[in-house]
Write an enzyme that holds these catalytic residues in place. Structure first.
Site: not given
Ligand code: BGC
Length: 893
Positions: A471, A747
């Site tokens: 990502e 996260e």
């Protein structure tokens, strides 16, 4: 008293920048003056083309004359617009509050880059062999022999690549930048670097070389196939040499260069690198090398993008980390623990048999069976391969890749390797560290450590969400959430000025801003990132303005903000946005909130979030307009904000002060952005607190709500609840990950838990800075160091510490544009002692945490009698520059 010369001269935030293309560069300096009340009342800047002239005051390009002004940051250069390649030396002297004149500062300089495309003359060059969307070819090496007819007086290499480059001259690497020229939206622009290479060149034979990686131009981005922007890396270079006899020699990238493949068999940011040392070509970048087997390069058409000078800090290998223990035998290979989740590469040092490939794998976490936890990397191979030549001890560091990892696994080595077989080489944009926060709680200090490392790992030319999986994108929402904290830890003005340009390059024709900047896939062009993501455009510009007093950043970005708010307005209905079925992006909601709802967007209505951020961006635009002196625009947007506010109240707020959805984030947003009638604030606050208490002093918010949560509690008098949330060690909380040994911010609140193990492997990064946004609250509220938005750039500071929880001590330091500011406090028995440093040429409001139980003293005297202090009220003092020690009686509430 003698006044010292100004110091720390900066041009466009940088020390002696080589190769800038700002038409009117801004100059800043700091006063070297510790006295109370030290300030500048006038300055004089002069500039010349040669250091000798500057010193003599002759042939000046510019002399500002004495300017009655206290401005010491962002003073625009006032000489004639500098031409391409021109160097200006400059210095400054100041007059203090008593009218005393300082000596001239040491000279500083700036040098312009190539201001016109025509100045380059060079051609883009590349190799003929190309990979495909799923296949790669080895990395091209390029070379050009040149002869210089005399001794070298000066030389500049102007260079860039579509892809990433490493330049060499005569066997030496040029500069220290890595992964240059970084990541921009290539169809619009690519940046170039300028190096002073005089010392690398000599009379006679010389060789110019370059190695070209795929980088963000044609390698894998995200999980997409390769070649998003182009099919192969390309180089553009111009070497300009001035000989001692005054003649000039210019070497350009063109069809006369030669290329060949060498030991670098593959290099991809996401996948990793493969190097076969047996294929090295000793001397390829030196004169005398036999390149008869090399092929001519292919000249490539100019794609027409803008070539712009590098603005932010370049990426560098900033530090190195050694393993914390001897390697141990894991399930699949030798495991090295670096003790820190980091971003960069491994320098390998091994003695291996020729041809026996060593595999280097990377992971953030270990699985219970002592294998690397790589499931969360998704399609990122994150693996490097080194094949030794068999020449004794060999060292190798990958050039054109990076990984996010704490653990390294070496496969293909039979005997136990030495501990120094692996060194972690940390790579990030080389931002100056400006802030420090420390307190009496070790876990909170570790949290601050983790926040900083989240910033290091995710500030590689663009602010990314995460650095390890497939990502690594410039998610706008994440960046806007974290930017304030980022400004405390490091100097990010240049970094974000560049990214604001990336936003402008990504903007759609209707004014939309995508969720990812730079755009990673063509499909994202013109898309709308949705609430709290697209709003990065207004939030980041205003933050850079407030934190660095950078009015120009605001000016440059103003039209982009106007268009974005116009887009929001045109898609709003009755001042509300993002209704179900609205036909445009409703965004990501309160991403990863733990308050229920479908998917990962939490339960807070997207329509509510959409309307809140419509209000917020409108309000920020009004502030920008005010700052830029556009009064008419300002009042128009202020009125629009009021209308949105009314619409918000009508649709989402009950007469009793409930906010639709009743999540923590609903209340936080409504309160933080002043969207409630004043009469209902109390009731709304009570609902927020009730929800936190009901959950056992836990938060439930996601990316959007969490960053504002502690500020809302503080602002409305519930700092004790904010401290309780901070002290919480069970998940969801900031300290939960810390108690689990985290060295970066996760996260997810529950990235790993004792009962469930790892969270969903499809999305579980252990280095994601968004929740690190609590950092701002640590600096601003716990230690009490902040900016006064009315006097941006820390011209006026707000020192407002609020001791709480079990803390007995906290302190923060920040190197502002004016110098070092500090705020710290310590409770000892019944006394509170505060140490405050206010940089020269600034002032501060100091709020003594209350209720003040006794008289406030400064260095033993009643505060009102102290030099530099004026008493505003019982709790508030206004102070001039200087160092202060305040004391008051302290009673625990
Ligand atoms: C990213 C985030 C981002 C989000 C948006 C994720 O995959 O890692 O940080 O903001 O998507 O939905």
């Amino acid at each position: 008293m003698k006044v010292s010369a100004p110091e720390r001269l900066r041009c466009e935030y940088r020390v002696n920048p080589l190769g800038i293309d700002v038409a009117q560069p801004r100059l800043s300096w700091q006063l070297r003056d510790k006295r109370r009340g030290a300030r500048q009342t006038a300055y004089r800047v002069r500039a010349a083309g040669r250091p000798g002239d500057l010193e003599a005051g002759d042939n000046l390009l510019w002399d500002s004359g004495r300017v009655e002004s206290d401005q010491s940051v962002h003073v625009p250069y006032g000489g004639p617009a500098p031409a391409s390649k021109q160097r200006c030396y400059w210095q400054v002297r100041t007059w203090d509050e008593g009218g005393a004149e300082s000596p001239w500062s040491d000279p500083a300089w700036f040098e312009m880059g190539l201001l016109d495309r025509e100045d380059w003359e060079a051609e883009w060059i590349a190799s003929s062999l190309v990979g495909g969307p799923r296949t790669t070819v080895p990395v091209p090496y390029m070379r050009k022999d040149i002869a210089l007819d005399g001794a070298v007086a000066a030389a500049r290499l102007y260079i860039t690549a579509l892809g990433v480059f490493e330049a060499h001259i005569n066997g030496r690497r040029v500069g220290e930048d890595v992964l240059a020229p970084g990541w921009t939206y290539f169809p619009k622009q690519v940046r170039y670097h300028v190096y002073d290479v005089a010392r690398l060149l000599k009379k006679g034979d010389n060789t110019l070389g370059a190695i070209l990686g795929d980088g963000w131009y044609c390698g894998h981005i995200e999980k997409l196939p390769r070649q998003v922007h182009g099919d192969r890396p390309k180089l553009l270079a111009r070497l300009e040499v001035e000989l001692k006899d005054g003649t000039k020699q210019v070497v350009l990238s063109d069809g006369t260069w030669k290329t060949c493949f060498g030991p670098l068999l593959e290099a991809d940011l996401i996948m990793g690198e493969a190097y076969d040392a047996r294929l090295e070509m000793p001397g390829w970048d030196r004169p005398g090398f036999d390149d008869s087997g090399w092929l001519p390069v292919k000249t490539m058409p100019d794609e027409g993008m803008d070539l712009v000078a590098y603005r932010g800090p370049a990426m560098r290998c900033v530090e190195e980390i050694k393993p914390v223990a001897k390697p141990r035998k894991g399930r699949h290979g030798w495991i090295f623990d670096l003790g820190q989740n980091m971003v960069g590469v491994v320098r390998l040092k091994i003695e291996g048999a020729a041809g026996k490939t060593v595999t280097i794998r990377h992971a953030e976490m270990m699985n219970p069976d002592d294998s690397l936890h790589t499931e969360n990397l998704r399609t990122a191979r994150a693996t490097d391969y080194y094949t030794p030549a068999g020449n004794g001890v060999e060292e190798w560091t990958p050039r054109f890749t990076f990984h996010g990892f704490r653990y390294v696994e070496l496969q293909g080595i039979r005997e136990q390797p030495r501990r120094d077989a692996v060194t972690g080489v940390v790579i990030h944009s080389d931002m100056e560290s400006t802030g420090r926060f420390k307190c009496s709680d070790k876990l909170v200090n570790q949290l601050q450590h983790n926040i900083r490392w989240g910033q290091k790992g995710n500030f590689l030319d663009v602010p990314t969400d995460c650095p390890q999986r497939d990502e690594r994108l410039g998610w706008t929402g994440d960046a806007q959430v974290f930017i304030r904290t980022a400004c405390f830890n490091m100097e990010v003005a240049g970094f974000f000025t560049k990214w604001l340009q990336d936003i402008r390059d990504a903007e759609g024709p209707e004014g939309t801003v995508p969720s990812i900047v730079p755009i990673s896939a063509p499909g994202l062009a013109g898309s709308d990132g949705g609430p709290a993501w697209a709003d990065a455009t207004t939030i980041c510009a205003l933050t850079i303005y407030e934190e660095y007093g950078d009015l120009r950043a605001l000016e440059e970005h103003y039209d982009c903000m106007v268009r974005y708010v116009a887009y929001q307005s045109s898609t709003a209905r009755d001042y509300l946005r993002c209704r179900d079925g609205c036909g445009y992006s409703q965004g990501f909601g309160d991403w990863l909130a733990l308050d229920g709802g479908e998917g990962w967007s939490g339960r807070t209505h997207k329509e509510l979030i959409g309307t809140v951020f419509f209000a917020r961006s409108t309000q920020l635009l009004a502030q920008a307009a005010r700052a830029l002196g556009k009064a008419r625009d300002a009042s128009r947007y202020e009125k629009q904000y009021e209308k949105i506010r009314k619409a918000f109240q009508k649709r989402f707020v009950t007469p009793g002060g409930l906010v639709a959805g009743q999540t923590q984030t609903c209340y936080v947003l409504a309160l933080h952005f002043d969207l409630l009638p004043e009469s209902l604030r109390e009731a709304a606050l009570a609902e927020l607190v009730r929800d936190i208490e009901k959950r056992g002093m836990k938060l439930s918010s996601g990316f959007v709500g969490t960053s504002y949560l502690p500020h809302v509690l503080t602002r409305f008098g519930k700092t004790d609840i904010a401290y309780a949330l901070l002290a919480q060690e069970e998940w969801p909380s900031w300290l939960y990950a810390v108690t689990q040994g985290a060295t970066t911010i996760w996260e997810r609140w529950d990235g790993w838990t004792h009962d469930k193990g790892f969270q969903d492997k499809a999305m579980n990064s252990f280095n994601h800075y968004a929740y690190g946004a609590i950092g701002e609250w640590l600096y601003r509220t716990v230690a009490g160091l902040g900016v006064d938005p009315a006097k941006p750039g820390y011209k006026h500071l707000v020192i407002r510490p609020l001791p709480g929880g079990k803390l007995t001590h906290a302190e923060a330091e920040l190197r502002t544009m004016y110098g070092i500011a500090k705020s710290g406090w310590r409770i000892k028995g019944k006394k509170l002692r505060m140490e405050v440093v206010v940089p020269p040429n600034t002032t501060a409001a100091v709020h003594i945490p209350g209720p003040v139980a006794g008289k406030v003293t400064e260095s033993g005297k009643p505060a009102g009698d102290a030099d530099g202090v004026s008493v505003v009220d019982e709790n508030t003092l206004e102070v001039t520059a200087g160092s202060y020690v305040f004391e008051t009686r302290w009673e625990d509430k």
